[in-house]
Design a protein around this motif. Structure first.
Motif, mmCIF file in Angstrom:
data_model
loop_
_atom_site.group_PDB
_atom_site.id
_atom_site.type_symbol
_atom_site.label_atom_id
_atom_site.label_comp_id
_atom_site.label_asym_id
_atom_site.label_seq_id
_atom_site.Cartn_x
_atom_site.Cartn_y
_atom_site.Cartn_z
ATOM 1 N N GLY A 1 -6.348 13.310 -2.183
ATOM 2 C CA GLY A 1 -7.060 13.923 -3.316
ATOM 3 C C GLY A 1 -6.651 15.372 -3.497
ATOM 4 O O GLY A 1 -6.172 16.015 -2.557
ATOM 5 N N ARG B 1 -9.936 1.077 -1.911
ATOM 6 C CA ARG B 1 -10.762 -0.094 -2.174
ATOM 7 C C ARG B 1 -11.310 -0.708 -0.884
ATOM 8 O O ARG B 1 -10.587 -0.867 0.094
ATOM 9 N N ASP C 1 0.849 -1.197 0.000
ATOM 10 C CA ASP C 1 0.000 0.000 0.000
ATOM 11 C C ASP C 1 0.887 1.250 0.000
ATOM 12 O O ASP C 1 1.823 1.349 0.797
ATOM 13 N N GLY C 2 0.588 2.170 -0.902
ATOM 14 C CA GLY C 2 1.389 3.402 -0.967
ATOM 15 C C GLY C 2 2.704 3.194 -1.681
ATOM 16 O O GLY C 2 3.682 3.903 -1.421
ATOM 17 N N ALA D 1 0.708 7.623 1.816
ATOM 18 C CA ALA D 1 0.492 6.173 1.894
ATOM 19 C C ALA D 1 -0.548 5.973 2.980
ATOM 20 O O ALA D 1 -0.319 6.348 4.137
HETATM 21 O O1 F6P Z 1 -4.310 3.103 -2.705
HETATM 22 C C1 F6P Z 1 -3.011 3.404 -2.783
HETATM 23 C C2 F6P Z 1 -2.592 4.751 -2.215
HETATM 24 O O2 F6P Z 1 -1.216 4.824 -2.438
HETATM 25 C C3 F6P Z 1 -2.911 4.973 -0.732
HETATM 26 O O3 F6P Z 1 -1.988 4.337 0.096
HETATM 27 C C4 F6P Z 1 -2.878 6.464 -0.612
HETATM 28 O O4 F6P Z 1 -3.690 6.948 0.458
HETATM 29 C C5 F6P Z 1 -3.372 6.939 -1.938
HETATM 30 O O5 F6P Z 1 -3.209 5.856 -2.863
HETATM 31 C C6 F6P Z 1 -2.649 8.163 -2.443
HETATM 32 O O6 F6P Z 1 -3.091 8.459 -3.700
HETATM 33 P P1 F6P Z 1 -2.794 9.800 -4.512
HETATM 34 O O7 F6P Z 1 -1.369 10.154 -4.263
HETATM 35 O O8 F6P Z 1 -3.085 9.442 -5.917
HETATM 36 O O9 F6P Z 1 -3.729 10.828 -3.977
#
Ligand code: F6P
Length: 291
Positions: A179, A235, A95-96, A206
């Motif tokens: 976001g 997800r 993750d991340g 992350a």
């Molecule tokens: O789902 C993967 C992930 O890397 C998460 O760990 C994290 O919160 C998110 O996506 C970060 O996404 P973005 O950098 O696209 O906003």
């Protein structure tokens, strides 16, 4: 197989042990696997060599766990049959992982469900995450979501050493939201305006590292619904449910904007959901702001 082998909570304990055992190998393999492959995962994200490596190691670790019947991963379209029983394991192996290029923390997230996938968060019998930070730790719990207790472990030499129970501090101090700000819906942006006067921004990109800050210091993490993505990015099976289980088990609350993530109906393996977790009062205010 004995009754003990089949007991879903005992299977969850063994799954968490197996993930703790393989975590040092995942960590050691990261330095040489920071490049992107010419591939996308089922959610349309670019795949790193490290994502594939971690996914294969976790699958092979779980294939030796008595009672584990299926392995699903964010990196695969559908679940793999492990042939062991009724318990399904949903894993985000790294993750991340976009943090790997910049050498920031990442994790492995595990959700253990009593039943076939996709499953409701209420079917969880255990969940945990490994955090590859300056120290490798695991935060995990087993049992039904209503009475799970959550503990932190130090992961070393294939074992996990119990560091004690995890409970959210009652005086929260941090927030971190994913976001792009212009993509946040107006009601969520208004909530952020209110709480940024009270809390300090701590965001690393992350989910698991950001949730760990909330578990440690108290506060709120969200990857909200976006104007461009009304279901958010994270997800349900792999991220929303296990994190909700752990934060609720540590005395906090989770929400999709309406109610607990654990009550969100499961429709698809890779379904997305807006994720908000943290201290109960902060999540109640969020739900009031979004209603
Ligand atoms: O789902 C993967 C992930 O890397 C998460 O760990 C994290 O919160 C998110 O996506 C970060 O996404 P973005 O950098 O696209 O906003």
């Amino acid at each position: 197989m004995s009754d003990r082998d089949r007991d879903p909570v005992a299977v969850a304990e063994r799954v968490l042990d197996a993930v703790a055992e393989v975590a040092p190998e995942i960590r050691e393999g990261l330095p040489g696997r920071r490049r992107y492959l010419d591939d996308e995962n089922p959610s349309g994200e670019d795949v790193l060599a490290a994502d594939v490596y971690a996914d294969e190691l976790v699958e092979s670790a779980l294939s030796n766990v008595p009672g584990a019947g299926a392995y699903a991963s964010e990196e695969r379209e559908s679940a793999v049959d492990l042939g062991g029983g009724d318990v399904s394991v949903a894993v985000d192996p790294l993750d991340g992982s976009s943090n790997l290029a910049s050498n920031n923390p990442m994790g492995t997230v595990v959700a253990v469900y009593d039943g076939d996938l996709p499953a409701s968060g209420r079917d969880l019998v255990g969940a945990g995450f490994v955090l590859y930070g300056p120290v490798t730790t695991m935060v995990a719990g087993t049992g039904s979501p209503e009475d799970a207790t959550v503990r932190e472990y130090l992961v070393a030499d294939g074992d996990r050493e119990d560091l004690g129970p995890v409970s959210l501090p009652t005086d929260p101090t941090v927030y971190g939201f994913g976001g792009r700000v212009p993509d946040w819906p107006a009601d969520f942006a208004a909530y952020v305006d209110a709480i940024e006067d009270e809390l300090k921004l701590r965001y690393g990109g992350a989910m698991i590292a950001d949730v760990s800050q909330v578990l440690t210091y108290g506060g709120v993490f969200a990857y909200p619904a976006l104007e461009s993505a009304p279901d958010g990015k994270l997800r349900l099976q792999f991220e929303g449910n296990p994190v909700a289980y752990l934060v609720e088990g540590a005395g906090g609350r989770s929400s999709d904007g309406d109610g607990s993530l654990l009550d969100v109906p499961a429709t698809e393996l890779h379904q997305r959901v807006p994720v908000h977790v943290g201290n109960p009062a902060l999540i109640e205010r969020l739900e009031a702001a979004l209603s």
